[in-house]
Each structure stands twice: as C-alpha cells, then as structure tokens.
Design a protein around this motif. Structure first.
Motif, PDB file in Angstrom:
ATOM      1  N   ILE A  65     -49.265   2.225   3.189  1.00  0.00           N
ATOM      2  CA  ILE A  65     -48.720   2.435   4.535  1.00  0.00           C
ATOM      3  C   ILE A  65     -48.945   1.204   5.409  1.00  0.00           C
ATOM      4  N   ALA A  66     -50.095   0.535   5.218  1.00  0.00           N
ATOM      5  CA  ALA A  66     -50.452  -0.613   6.054  1.00  0.00           C
ATOM      6  C   ALA A  66     -49.804  -1.909   5.614  1.00  0.00           C
ATOM      7  N   GLY A  67     -49.073  -1.904   4.481  1.00  0.00           N
ATOM      8  CA  GLY A  67     -48.402  -3.116   4.032  1.00  0.00           C
ATOM      9  C   GLY A  67     -49.243  -4.034   3.180  1.00  0.00           C
ATOM     10  N   LEU A  68     -50.451  -3.619   2.808  1.00  0.00           N
ATOM     11  CA  LEU A  68     -51.295  -4.456   1.954  1.00  0.00           C
ATOM     12  C   LEU A  68     -50.809  -4.438   0.512  1.00  0.00           C
ATOM     13  N   HIS A  69     -50.368  -3.274   0.033  1.00  0.00           N
ATOM     14  CA  HIS A  69     -49.853  -3.130  -1.317  1.00  0.00           C
ATOM     15  C   HIS A  69     -48.489  -2.466  -1.266  1.00  0.00           C
ATOM     16  N   GLN A  70     -47.669  -2.720  -2.271  1.00  0.00           N
ATOM     17  CA  GLN A  70     -46.371  -2.069  -2.371  1.00  0.00           C
ATOM     18  C   GLN A  70     -46.418  -0.990  -3.443  1.00  0.00           C
ATOM     19  N   ARG A  77     -40.292   5.595   3.571  1.00  0.00           N
ATOM     20  CA  ARG A  77     -39.333   5.442   4.660  1.00  0.00           C
ATOM     21  C   ARG A  77     -40.059   5.285   5.998  1.00  0.00           C
ATOM     22  N   ILE A  78     -39.493   4.458   6.850  1.00  0.00           N
ATOM     23  CA  ILE A  78     -39.975   4.304   8.225  1.00  0.00           C
ATOM     24  C   ILE A  78     -38.818   4.676   9.141  1.00  0.00           C
ATOM     25  N   GLU A  79     -38.981   5.768   9.896  1.00  0.00           N
ATOM     26  CA  GLU A  79     -37.936   6.288  10.779  1.00  0.00           C
ATOM     27  C   GLU A  79     -36.607   6.460  10.023  1.00  0.00           C
ATOM     28  N   GLY A  80     -36.714   7.012   8.808  1.00  0.00           N
ATOM     29  CA  GLY A  80     -35.543   7.331   8.020  1.00  0.00           C
ATOM     30  C   GLY A  80     -34.985   6.189   7.192  1.00  0.00           C
ATOM     31  N   GLU A  81     -35.500   4.987   7.394  1.00  0.00           N
ATOM     32  CA  GLU A  81     -34.992   3.815   6.682  1.00  0.00           C
ATOM     33  C   GLU A  81     -35.945   3.442   5.555  1.00  0.00           C
ATOM     34  N   GLU A  82     -35.401   3.322   4.345  1.00  0.00           N
ATOM     35  CA  GLU A  82     -36.240   2.975   3.201  1.00  0.00           C
ATOM     36  C   GLU A  82     -36.879   1.603   3.418  1.00  0.00           C
ATOM     37  N   ALA A  83     -38.182   1.510   3.125  1.00  0.00           N
ATOM     38  CA  ALA A  83     -38.919   0.285   3.423  1.00  0.00           C
ATOM     39  C   ALA A  83     -39.826  -0.091   2.263  1.00  0.00           C
ATOM     40  N   ARG A  84     -40.116  -1.377   2.189  1.00  0.00           N
ATOM     41  CA  ARG A  84     -41.098  -1.908   1.247  1.00  0.00           C
ATOM     42  C   ARG A  84     -41.804  -3.045   1.991  1.00  0.00           C
ATOM     43  N   LEU A  85     -42.915  -2.727   2.604  1.00  0.00           N
ATOM     44  CA  LEU A  85     -43.593  -3.673   3.484  1.00  0.00           C
ATOM     45  C   LEU A  85     -44.245  -4.796   2.685  1.00  0.00           C
ATOM     46  N   ALA A  86     -44.081  -6.020   3.185  1.00  0.00           N
ATOM     47  CA  ALA A  86     -44.593  -7.193   2.479  1.00  0.00           C
ATOM     48  C   ALA A  86     -45.954  -7.635   2.979  1.00  0.00           C
ATOM     49  N   ASP A  93     -45.326  -4.996  13.020  1.00  0.00           N
ATOM     50  CA  ASP A  93     -44.026  -5.218  13.664  1.00  0.00           C
ATOM     51  C   ASP A  93     -43.154  -3.967  13.619  1.00  0.00           C
ATOM     52  N   ARG A  94     -43.374  -3.112  12.596  1.00  0.00           N
ATOM     53  CA  ARG A  94     -42.624  -1.866  12.484  1.00  0.00           C
ATOM     54  C   ARG A  94     -43.330  -0.710  13.198  1.00  0.00           C
ATOM     55  N   GLY A  95     -44.447  -1.009  13.887  1.00  0.00           N
ATOM     56  CA  GLY A  95     -45.111   0.003  14.707  1.00  0.00           C
ATOM     57  C   GLY A  95     -46.217   0.769  14.007  1.00  0.00           C
ATOM     58  N   ILE A  96     -46.711   0.249  12.866  1.00  0.00           N
ATOM     59  CA  ILE A  96     -47.782   0.929  12.129  1.00  0.00           C
ATOM     60  C   ILE A  96     -49.074   0.148  12.295  1.00  0.00           C
ATOM     61  N   TYR A 176     -52.086   0.510  23.190  1.00  0.00           N
ATOM     62  CA  TYR A 176     -51.623  -0.500  24.147  1.00  0.00           C
ATOM     63  C   TYR A 176     -50.596  -1.439  23.533  1.00  0.00           C
ATOM     64  N   PHE A 177     -50.808  -1.822  22.281  1.00  0.00           N
ATOM     65  CA  PHE A 177     -49.911  -2.786  21.648  1.00  0.00           C
ATOM     66  C   PHE A 177     -48.685  -2.134  21.013  1.00  0.00           C
ATOM     67  N   GLY A 178     -48.426  -0.887  21.381  1.00  0.00           N
ATOM     68  CA  GLY A 178     -47.149  -0.276  21.063  1.00  0.00           C
ATOM     69  C   GLY A 178     -47.029   0.370  19.709  1.00  0.00           C
ATOM     70  N   ALA A 179     -48.146   0.762  19.111  1.00  0.00           N
ATOM     71  CA  ALA A 179     -48.074   1.427  17.812  1.00  0.00           C
ATOM     72  C   ALA A 179     -47.332   2.752  17.943  1.00  0.00           C
ATOM     73  N   LYS A 180     -46.517   3.060  16.949  1.00  0.00           N
ATOM     74  CA  LYS A 180     -45.883   4.369  16.851  1.00  0.00           C
ATOM     75  C   LYS A 180     -46.645   5.267  15.888  1.00  0.00           C
ATOM     76  N   VAL A 181     -47.246   4.625  14.879  1.00  0.00           N
ATOM     77  CA  VAL A 181     -48.036   5.336  13.877  1.00  0.00           C
ATOM     78  C   VAL A 181     -49.424   4.721  13.826  1.00  0.00           C
ATOM     79  N   LEU A 182     -50.437   5.570  13.907  1.00  0.00           N
ATOM     80  CA  LEU A 182     -51.822   5.120  13.890  1.00  0.00           C
ATOM     81  C   LEU A 182     -52.496   5.692  12.650  1.00  0.00           C
ATOM     82  N   VAL A 183     -52.965   4.805  11.764  1.00  0.00           N
ATOM     83  CA  VAL A 183     -53.651   5.224  10.541  1.00  0.00           C
ATOM     84  C   VAL A 183     -55.140   4.991  10.730  1.00  0.00           C
ATOM     85  N   LEU A 184     -55.922   6.055  10.602  1.00  0.00           N
ATOM     86  CA  LEU A 184     -57.366   5.982  10.836  1.00  0.00           C
ATOM     87  C   LEU A 184     -58.108   6.255   9.541  1.00  0.00           C
ATOM     88  N   ASP A 185     -58.877   5.269   9.096  1.00  0.00           N
ATOM     89  CA  ASP A 185     -59.598   5.347   7.831  1.00  0.00           C
ATOM     90  C   ASP A 185     -61.009   5.877   8.061  1.00  0.00           C
TER      91      ASP A 185
END
Length: 282
Positions: A65-70, A77-86, A93-96, A176-185
């Motif tokens: 989810i955080a983009g460290l691994h694919q 999907r992010i907001e309905g759009e298929e994604a593969r974060l690099a 940048d995508r709000g996560i 504050y920095f505009g996150a839409k999704v907050l992942v808490l470990d």
C-alpha cells in the motif's frame, strides 16, 4: 414473501468507490509466500483494521500500500483506478501516508521541525531564501490543536514527548499534508492502556476528518473500539473478513486467537481424569 417496488423515478444510492482497494493481492519472495489472495477495502470516513500475529503478512501488506513493494498478482486500485506504485513518494502523491511503528522522527529536533521534515516552507528569494521558522511553529501548534493536542511548546525536542504524543503528531502531520488514506503500523503496540487510548482517540479524529484509515494491529480490543471493517491474516492468507455489524468483539478475539485451533489446543491441555487404581482395603 413479496417486496415492494421502488417508487417511480427513484434511483438506487450509488456505490461508494473505495479510496484504496486490494482484490486478491499476492506477493512472493522467491518460493516464499508472503501474501496470498488478500482483499481489503478502505473507504473515506472509515477505519479498516488488519489483524494478525507476527508473520501473518501485515508488514508486506503495508509495504504494498505504501509503495515500497509491488504486488505479484491480484489488483490494487486507488479511487477505482488500477495502480502499481513505484515508490513511497508516488504513494504520497496519490494521497497515501504511512506512519510506521518507529515513526522515523529525529528525537533531538523540535516538534515543529519534525512536523515539516522534508517539506519545509521557505521565504525570501535567491541568497536571502531561508526557512520560514515562524510559519512552521505557528502551523504546527495550530494543526496539533485542531486535532485536540494542546502542546504548549513546539520547540521542545520531539524525543521528550511520550510515545502516544509522538504518534499523534505523526497523524496530525499526515492530515495537514493532505493525506486521503492513513496507514498506521501497530500504533499502540508499545504503549500502555492510557497512551493507547489517546492514540485511538486521534485515529478516530482522522476518520472523522474524512480520511480512510488502515489500522494494523494484533490487538482485537483496540481494533473493535474504532474499526468499521476487519480483515484477519494468518500465514499470509486471509482467515476472515467482516464488517462491524457482522461480528462481536468476543468472536473477533476468538478468531484472532486461533478459533477452532484454540479449541483443539484447549482440549489437548485439559487435565485428564486420574485413573481409579482401586487400592481399597481387602
């Protein structure tokens, strides 16, 4: 049984598109299965809890989810759009935004500097360009106060705050920095009861601010206090998925503890009745 027809002209309420959705996601490291067929939905204004013991696959899920691994299979999907974060930067940048257990703070730096670390505003231009320290101090205090954290001195080193307070600063920063999704470990893993309660209060505040929250935890009691959805992981696979209306705390705790395996273990450990050896007087 008959059902009433919908009034003429009425339309069904549209389904909400999840902010983040994993559908049958798998991840392999060589021959090692880290995740297999995991599905998760994260909606705005909701908290999705991912529960599991050590080795269940929670860390791998966070990294995807955080983009460290694919992921290797399934759909992300992010907001309905298929994604593969690099990268994590692309996730941001995508709000996560992901807040890890170690928080990645600089203990000797003041609270305001940690709040803006890597995103410091400046003022002036050319050779007169410099950090806008006053603005960072004001903003940090105001944003923490908006989340209900009344920190008197934002100049104090962040290392002097309690573990719960540091978690709350990280949550306020993400908001504050505009996150839409907050992942808490595992935000409450190393905290006592009182500090855990403080953190959960701010997790709920992030939810109420409209964020979709992913709460990773091994504590079903903490999850049930704030959670709307629950996904249970075991050895990299899903062992259960429930909404709050579908499960009680007792059942969530039972499934988290092993469910039928725990019942089998209980039977194995029950003291066997002592044999009657007779031995009465002749």
């Amino acid at each position: 049984m008959t059902t009433e027809a919908a009034p003429e002209g009425a339309t069904a309420a549209p389904e909400r598109t999840p902010l983040v959705e994993l559908d049958g996601v798998s991840k392999y490291y060589g021959n090692i299965r880290a995740l297999e067929g995991v599905s998760l939905e994260v909606h705005a204004g909701e908290i999705s809890c991912v529960l599991g013991d050590n080795g269940a696959g929670k860390s791998t899920l966070i990294k995807i989810i955080a983009g460290l691994h694919q992921h290797d299979a399934g759909t992300f999907r992010i907001e309905g759009e298929e994604a593969r974060l690099a990268s994590p930067r692309e996730a941001l940048d995508r709000g996560i935004a992901t807040v890890y257990q170690d928080l990645a703070v600089v203990p000797l730096m003041p609270v305001w500097r940690n709040f803006f670390l890597g995103s410091e505003p400046t003022k002036g231009a050319g050779p007169f360009k410099r950090l806008d320290v006053d603005a960072m101090r004001r903003t940090t205090h105001a944003e923490l106060l908006r989340m209900g954290i009344d920190l008197r001195d934002v100049d104090q080193p962040i290392g002097t705050l309690s573990g719960g307070e540091r978690q709350c600063v990280a949550i306020a920063r993400a908001v504050y920095f505009g996150a839409k999704v907050l992942v808490l470990d595992e935000p409450t893993a190393a905290l006592g009861v009182k500090q855990s309660g403080v953190v959960l209060k701010y997790v709920a505040a992030a939810r109420d601010a409209g964020l979709g929250v992913v709460l990773i935890t091994h504590n079903p009691h903490h999850a049930y206090l704030v959670g709307d959805r629950f996904v249970l992981l075991k050895r990299g696979a899903m062992s259960g998925a429930h909404t709050r209306a579908e499960i009680t705390l007792d059942e969530l705790t039972r499934q988290m503890a092993g469910g039928s395996e725990l019942d089998d273990l209980r039977h194995e450990l029950e003291r066997a009745p002592e044999p009657d050896l007779g031995g009465g007087a002749p």
